[in-house]
Scaffold this motif. Sequence first.
Motif, PDB file in Angstrom:
ATOM      1  N   VAL A  71       0.806  -1.240   0.000  1.00 45.08           N
ATOM      2  CA  VAL A  71       0.000   0.000   0.000  1.00 45.08           C
ATOM      3  C   VAL A  71       0.839   1.291   0.000  1.00 45.08           C
ATOM      4  O   VAL A  71       0.568   2.196  -0.790  1.00 45.08           O
ATOM      5  N   THR A  79     -10.102   0.891   7.577  1.00 44.91           N
ATOM      6  CA  THR A  79      -9.526  -0.073   8.465  1.00 44.91           C
ATOM      7  C   THR A  79      -8.622   0.649   9.456  1.00 44.91           C
ATOM      8  O   THR A  79      -7.891   1.554   9.069  1.00 44.91           O
ATOM      9  N   SER A  80      -8.611   0.174  10.690  1.00 44.93           N
ATOM     10  CA  SER A  80      -7.845   0.863  11.720  1.00 44.93           C
ATOM     11  C   SER A  80      -6.538   0.153  11.998  1.00 44.93           C
ATOM     12  O   SER A  80      -6.462  -1.061  11.896  1.00 44.93           O
ATOM     13  N   HIS A  81      -5.558   0.934  12.387  1.00 48.72           N
ATOM     14  CA  HIS A  81      -4.301   0.346  12.868  1.00 48.72           C
ATOM     15  C   HIS A  81      -4.347   0.390  14.403  1.00 48.72           C
ATOM     16  O   HIS A  81      -4.692   1.427  14.977  1.00 48.72           O
ATOM     17  N   PRO A 102      -7.185  -5.072  12.462  1.00 51.55           N
ATOM     18  CA  PRO A 102      -6.243  -6.102  12.009  1.00 51.55           C
ATOM     19  C   PRO A 102      -5.071  -6.273  12.966  1.00 51.55           C
ATOM     20  O   PRO A 102      -4.504  -5.298  13.444  1.00 51.55           O
ATOM     21  N   GLN A 134      -2.852  -9.310  12.369  1.00 52.06           N
ATOM     22  CA  GLN A 134      -1.904 -10.035  11.489  1.00 52.06           C
ATOM     23  C   GLN A 134      -1.301 -11.285  12.132  1.00 52.06           C
ATOM     24  O   GLN A 134      -1.236 -12.327  11.493  1.00 52.06           O
ATOM     25  N   ILE A 174      -2.211 -12.771   8.729  1.00 48.94           N
ATOM     26  CA  ILE A 174      -1.311 -13.306   7.696  1.00 48.94           C
ATOM     27  C   ILE A 174      -0.695 -14.576   8.271  1.00 48.94           C
ATOM     28  O   ILE A 174      -0.061 -14.540   9.334  1.00 48.94           O
ATOM     29  N   SER A 223       1.774 -13.425   1.037  1.00 48.95           N
ATOM     30  CA  SER A 223       2.006 -13.358  -0.407  1.00 48.95           C
ATOM     31  C   SER A 223       3.129 -12.342  -0.656  1.00 48.95           C
ATOM     32  O   SER A 223       2.986 -11.160  -0.305  1.00 48.95           O
ATOM     33  N   ARG A 275       4.985  -9.521  -2.076  1.00 47.47           N
ATOM     34  CA  ARG A 275       4.633  -8.463  -3.036  1.00 47.47           C
ATOM     35  C   ARG A 275       5.905  -7.820  -3.559  1.00 47.47           C
ATOM     36  O   ARG A 275       6.769  -7.406  -2.756  1.00 47.47           O
TER      37      ARG A 275
HETATM   38  N1  SAM Z   1      -3.995  -0.785   7.111  1.00 41.35           N
HETATM   39  C1  SAM Z   1      -4.551  -1.960   7.621  1.00 41.35           C
HETATM   40  C2  SAM Z   1      -3.707  -2.457   8.791  1.00 41.35           C
HETATM   41  O1  SAM Z   1      -2.614  -2.008   8.953  1.00 41.35           O
HETATM   42  O2  SAM Z   1      -4.126  -3.309   9.492  1.00 41.35           O
HETATM   43  C3  SAM Z   1      -4.658  -3.069   6.601  1.00 41.35           C
HETATM   44  C4  SAM Z   1      -4.815  -2.732   5.189  1.00 41.35           C
HETATM   45  S1  SAM Z   1      -4.251  -3.971   4.076  1.00 41.35           S
HETATM   46  C5  SAM Z   1      -4.648  -3.104   2.654  1.00 41.35           C
HETATM   47  C6  SAM Z   1      -5.484  -5.222   4.233  1.00 41.35           C
HETATM   48  C7  SAM Z   1      -4.989  -6.569   4.677  1.00 41.35           C
HETATM   49  O3  SAM Z   1      -4.338  -7.241   3.618  1.00 41.35           O
HETATM   50  C8  SAM Z   1      -3.963  -6.571   5.788  1.00 41.35           C
HETATM   51  O4  SAM Z   1      -4.540  -6.428   7.049  1.00 41.35           O
HETATM   52  C9  SAM Z   1      -3.263  -7.903   5.620  1.00 41.35           C
HETATM   53  O5  SAM Z   1      -3.824  -8.902   6.446  1.00 41.35           O
HETATM   54  C10 SAM Z   1      -3.509  -8.236   4.145  1.00 41.35           C
HETATM   55  N2  SAM Z   1      -2.219  -8.216   3.421  1.00 41.35           N
HETATM   56  C11 SAM Z   1      -1.516  -7.132   3.053  1.00 41.35           C
HETATM   57  N3  SAM Z   1      -0.369  -7.498   2.429  1.00 41.35           N
HETATM   58  C12 SAM Z   1      -0.360  -8.846   2.421  1.00 41.35           C
HETATM   59  C13 SAM Z   1       0.567  -9.818   1.941  1.00 41.35           C
HETATM   60  N4  SAM Z   1       1.697  -9.458   1.376  1.00 41.35           N
HETATM   61  N5  SAM Z   1       0.259 -11.131   2.081  1.00 41.35           N
HETATM   62  C14 SAM Z   1      -0.916 -11.513   2.672  1.00 41.35           C
HETATM   63  N6  SAM Z   1      -1.828 -10.634   3.150  1.00 41.35           N
HETATM   64  C15 SAM Z   1      -1.547  -9.317   3.030  1.00 41.35           C
END
Ligand code: SAM
Length: 430
Positions: A154, A221-223, A248, A250, A290, A322, A324
């Motif tokens: 992101v 979404t909240s941190h 979230p 994780q 995750i 995953s 990225r």
């Molecule tokens: N900003 C939010 C936070 O910090 O909790 C989350 C936003 S993110 C766009 C949405 C979700 O995608 C994350 O909470 C995470 O669980 C999942 N995510 C992001 N990158 C990932 C990755 N590389 N592999 C698996 N899941 C991923």
Amino acid sequence: MNEYDSNRILDITKKINYLPTTKKSEADCYIINTCHIREKATEKVFHDVGRVKKEFRNKKKPILIIVGCVAQAEGDLILKKDRYIDAVIGPQSYQSINKVIEDIEFKKKQYDITNFETIDKFDLLKSTINCNSKISSFLTIQEGCDKFCKFCVVPYTRGPEHSRNFDEILDEAESLIRNGSREITLLGQNVNAYQNNNKRLSDIIYALEKKRDLKRIRYTTSHPKDMTNDLLDAHKDCEKLMPLLHLPVQSGSNKILQSMNRKHTIQEYLEVIHKLKEKNSKIKFASDFIIAYPGEEDDDFNETCKLMETIKFINSYSFIFSPRPGTPASEMKMVDAKLAKKRLIIFQNIAEKIKLNYKKNLLNQIVKVLFENKMIKEKNKYFGRDEYQNPVVVNSKKNIIGQEKRVLIKKFSQQTIYGELIDNNKFLAA
Ligand code: SAM
Ligand code: SF4
């Protein structure tokens, strides 16, 4: 957020007379909005492009634009790979979309618009009426992220954190309510990091609480790090703020949280949950997980399962890590794929059991449902969501769209909960 963006893109293109259609074969322009958060995102784009090509094999080619985070991250590659695609536009550059469409009508060249121009984008949104008339609507208040969790794309695709102007947000909320919205979900990648001229997320919530025709407020979404005291207080003070928080986490392991750069420990996370429950005893939680992040050992995974059992999240989104492209974690050693899959199944079974128990406990309970629409195929059936966002279906001869009603829960299936409308007087006497 992509749903909000897609609707706003339609609001923008209406200005040059490009209107939405449900007849795919008649479209003059296709805009494919994409997400890059997990793998196969780019493959999905090419599948969609393939479908468009097939549809228009013997007809005039439509304009084809790829927008969203895949466009931002892999735009030049996409344009090179397929000349059928006319343009890529990143998520902070939608203000350029009408000019790009008009240029494509005349010039036969490809356009790559992937600058971070968030301020220009929100300036355009300010002057573009949000035409959404859904009972439950999204409203983006913040975009981008400065936190740089090591697994996440992101910060690279949506750019740095930017919060919209407070008054603009309230104006947009007002227009949504005027159009019939009764629930507003405030959106942001880190919605609780919102900060604009000393205004915070809690200020927006308190301001929306006063809007007479608005019945429900949510935010996502909240941190966990940004759950400040003023926001915790809003959960006590604001009746319209729904008692479900997507927070979230994780992983349940401090070692993994640190390696992810999440900036908090499990103890701090539990403290936030505890404080929120003190503010509002009705509150329940949903979360993201995750599984099999690089370095995750059995003990770390067990801690994640333990956390799930302790908090009993009523909803959870869990995916195998995953890698990225461009993120630090993508260069770390992956957990064996078979083991990762096994852990995901174990974790999801625990989560499912918890959800099933939660749903069983709902039987014969009375819940408050905001009705959103009439079911298309079934007569006299209305669909809505309870305060915890569970989908609920009831029978009603009267139109109850936009109304909040008390419902007695009778049965449930995998996806939906079924109930009966309760006569208000009966409920009060019970
Ligand atoms: N900003 C939010 C936070 O910090 O909790 C989350 C936003 S993110 C766009 C949405 C979700 O995608 C994350 O909470 C995470 O669980 C999942 N995510 C992001 N990158 C990932 C990755 N590389 N592999 C698996 N899941 C991923
Ligand atoms: Fe991604 Fe959320 Fe971490 Fe930002 S805080 S980098 S959006 S997971």
